[in-house]
Each structure stands twice: as structure tokens, then as C-alpha cells.
Design an enzyme around this catalytic site. Structure first.
Site, PDB file in Angstrom:
ATOM      1  N   LEU A 141      56.660  60.223  -4.075  1.00 28.52           N
ATOM      2  CA  LEU A 141      57.812  61.122  -4.077  1.00 28.52           C
ATOM      3  C   LEU A 141      58.133  61.640  -5.471  1.00 28.52           C
ATOM      4  O   LEU A 141      58.560  62.787  -5.631  1.00 28.52           O
ATOM      5  CB  LEU A 141      59.028  60.405  -3.490  1.00 28.52           C
ATOM      6  CG  LEU A 141      58.984  60.133  -1.987  1.00 28.52           C
ATOM      7  CD1 LEU A 141      60.162  59.268  -1.563  1.00 28.52           C
ATOM      8  CD2 LEU A 141      58.973  61.437  -1.193  1.00 28.52           C
ATOM      9  N   GLU A 142      57.936  60.800  -6.480  1.00 25.09           N
ATOM     10  CA  GLU A 142      58.314  61.213  -7.834  1.00 25.09           C
ATOM     11  C   GLU A 142      57.341  62.216  -8.445  1.00 25.09           C
ATOM     12  O   GLU A 142      57.771  63.208  -9.042  1.00 25.09           O
ATOM     13  CB  GLU A 142      58.437  59.988  -8.739  1.00 25.09           C
ATOM     14  CG  GLU A 142      59.578  59.044  -8.384  1.00 25.09           C
ATOM     15  CD  GLU A 142      60.948  59.646  -8.656  1.00 25.09           C
ATOM     16  OE1 GLU A 142      61.042  60.708  -9.312  1.00 25.09           O
ATOM     17  OE2 GLU A 142      61.940  59.036  -8.214  1.00 25.09           O
ATOM     18  N   THR A 143      56.041  61.962  -8.329  1.00 25.39           N
ATOM     19  CA  THR A 143      55.067  62.819  -9.033  1.00 25.39           C
ATOM     20  C   THR A 143      53.800  63.087  -8.231  1.00 25.39           C
ATOM     21  O   THR A 143      52.773  63.446  -8.816  1.00 25.39           O
ATOM     22  CB  THR A 143      54.655  62.187 -10.382  1.00 25.39           C
ATOM     23  OG1 THR A 143      53.964  60.952 -10.134  1.00 25.39           O
ATOM     24  CG2 THR A 143      55.855  61.943 -11.281  1.00 25.39           C
TER      25      THR A 143
END
Length: 286
Positions: A141-143
Site C-alpha cells: 500500500l505504501e510504495t
């Protein structure tokens, strides 16, 4: 945009808006000559402010080589301010957000990475109690599992936000912590690129969290959350453990570990999406 050579004096800049009191004092300077405005509302006073911040950093124990390397080419970045002012209230429902973010690509890629790094995830769970699917969900989800970390120069972004009056105190602390990361040798300034608000690495740590939770899990002498997969995943687990993660307990809303996910991201829609994606990656859904 190249930064102009900074003047040694911090006087005569009337455009700076003083929001509070004094920054640090350089040795041998009187109180009047060492004053620097604490924040500003446009770029006109940035150079003077930065000179004052450098003295504050030196007083906080940051070495001159670190200050020169990290701040020598820093300038006021209007695009950072534009992003900060352009934030919109998060209005997507969980159903809307999770359908877009917990998608089939992230599930398939997440499962593949869970298998690829199975031995690493086992070691991390033994030490921190956090299972692999949760870490992979956050990573995705972050990167997108480290594929896109952001294009902003971290120290420039933090300096811009530290100077800006809206949240100057918060970001001045984050900027000092970014310099501490450089000083202890984890990353050099050129490697510190990420989101506009200063998040660093494959799971997007703010510098203060980086200092507190980053671990050298592979024993190479550095806590590298940009390039080193073992450090990235173990540090993320360390954050969750430090936020109250309970080994063996559930992580969906209403279960014991959901509050730890909320410490990762206080938006409930985002934390519920982490939980959902982790369930899917772990095989509890399509």
C-alpha cells in the site's frame, strides 16, 4: 533550481514573519545578532531562516560536515507548499478505497513476495510477533513493494515545511532527525527521496520514526529503509510491536491488533484496508 549562495548575515530580511522566539545562538554572537525568525509565509526569508536553523542543529549536536552535506544546496520548494495546501479531506468510503487499493495486482504480488522471502518473514515474526501478510500489505500500500518511493528530496521538503508557519515546530523536529539519520551513517542526503511531507523508504517512515524504530536486521552496520528489504520489513514490524502489537492476535477492526494499525495510519479507512489486504495475501480471500 539551484540554490543561491547563502549570505553569512541573517539580517535585513523584512519579509520573514516571526511566529515565536529565537532559534539557536552561534558561539561568539550576542543575542540580538543571533536572532532568526522562526517561520515564514513565503520564500523571501528562507535563506535567513536556514542560517538560524544551522546554528540550532549545531547546538543539538549535528556535526558541521553533516550540516554542510545535508543543507548546502537546500532551497525553498514551492511545490511542497502547494502539496501541503492542496490536501483534501479523505472522503472515500472503505468500500471505495479498499476496492482500489487492495486490488488483484497487490494480492498476487504480495503472495509472491511472501513466498520469496519466507525465511526472512519467519525470522521477523519470531522476533517481533508480526506475521508476514501484514508487513507485505503495508509494503504494497505504501510504495507498491518498493517500486515507487516518491520524487521529493526529503531534506529540502522538510526544510521547506519547517520554515513554513503552518506546522513549523513539528517539521523542525523532523528535519533535525533527518540530519541525525545522515550523521549516524544510515543514508546520505542524495539517497533520501520520498513523499512531499518527508516520508522515507519503502514503507514511508517519517524521520522521527526512522530514528526510533529502524533496525539493522541483516547486520551490515546500517539501518537502510530505502534499499535493504530485511531492514525495511523488520523495522516495520518493530514499529508495530512498539505500538502494542500482540503476537497471535487478530488485526481486523475490533480485534486486539487493530489499534496498532491505527498507529501506523490513523485514517480508519486506510488501516482497515491494510487488514483486508493482509487477509487476502495470507489466503483468506481472493
Amino acid at each position: 533550481m539551484a540554490r543561491k549562495k547563502r549570505k553569512t548575515s541573517v539580517f535585513g530580511v523584512a519579509a520573514v514573519v516571526a511566529c515565536a522566539s529565537v532559534l539557536g545562538f552561534a558561539p561568539g554572537f550576542g543575542a540580538a545578532s543571533a536572532r532568526a525568525a522562526e517561520c515564514g509565509r513565503n520564500g523571501e526569508g528562507f535563506e535567513a531562516w536556514l542560517g538560524g536553523f544551522e546554528r540550532e542543529a549545531a547546538a543539538a549536536g549535528i556535526s558541521k560536515p553533516t550540516i554542510d552535506a545535508a543543507l548546502g544546496d537546500v532551497f525553498y520548494d514551492r511545490s511542497v507548499i502547494s502539496h501541503d495546501r492542496g490536501q483534501k479531506v479523505f472522503r472515500q468510503t472503505f468500500e471505495q478505497f479498499s476496492a482500489r487499493m487492495a486490488n488483484s495486482f497487490r494480492v498476487r504480488k504480495g503472495r509472491s513476495l511472501l513466498q520469496k522471502h519466507a525465511a526472512l518473514f519467519k525470522r521477523i515474526e519470531q522476533k517481533y510477533g508480526v506475521p508476514g501478510p501484514v508487513l507485505v500489505a503495508i509494503w504494497g500500500l505504501e510504495t507498491d513493494f518498493g517500486a515507487y518511493l516518491g520524487d521529493f528530496a526529503t531534506i529540502r521538503a522538510l526544510a521547506t515545511l519547517a520554515y513554513d508557519c503552518r506546522r513549523s515546530e513539528k517539521f523542525r523536529g523532523e528535519l533535525l532527525d533527518a540530519l541525525r539519520i545522515v550523521q549516524r551513517g544510515d543514508l546520505d542526503p542524495a539517497q533520501m527521496r520520498g513523499a512531499w511531507a518527508g516520508e522515507i523508504g519503502q514503507t514511508q517512515f517519517m524521520p522521527s520514526s526512522y530514528l526510533k524504530f529502524a533496525v539493522d536486521f541483516d547486520g551490515d552496520g546500517k539501518r537502510d529503509l530505502v534499499h535493504n528489504t530485511a531492514d525495511v520489513l523488520a523495522s516495520t514490524a518493530n514499529f508495530l510491536q512498539g505500538s502494542g502489537w500482540k503476537p497471535g492476535a487478530g488485526w481486523n477492526e475490533g480485534e486486539p491488533n487493530f489499534p496498532a494499525l491505527l498507529e501506523w495510519n490513523k485514517a480508519k479507512v486506510y488501516s482497515k484496508t491494510i487488514a483486508l489486504l493482509a487477509e487476502k495475501i495470507g489466503g483468506a480471500g481472493d
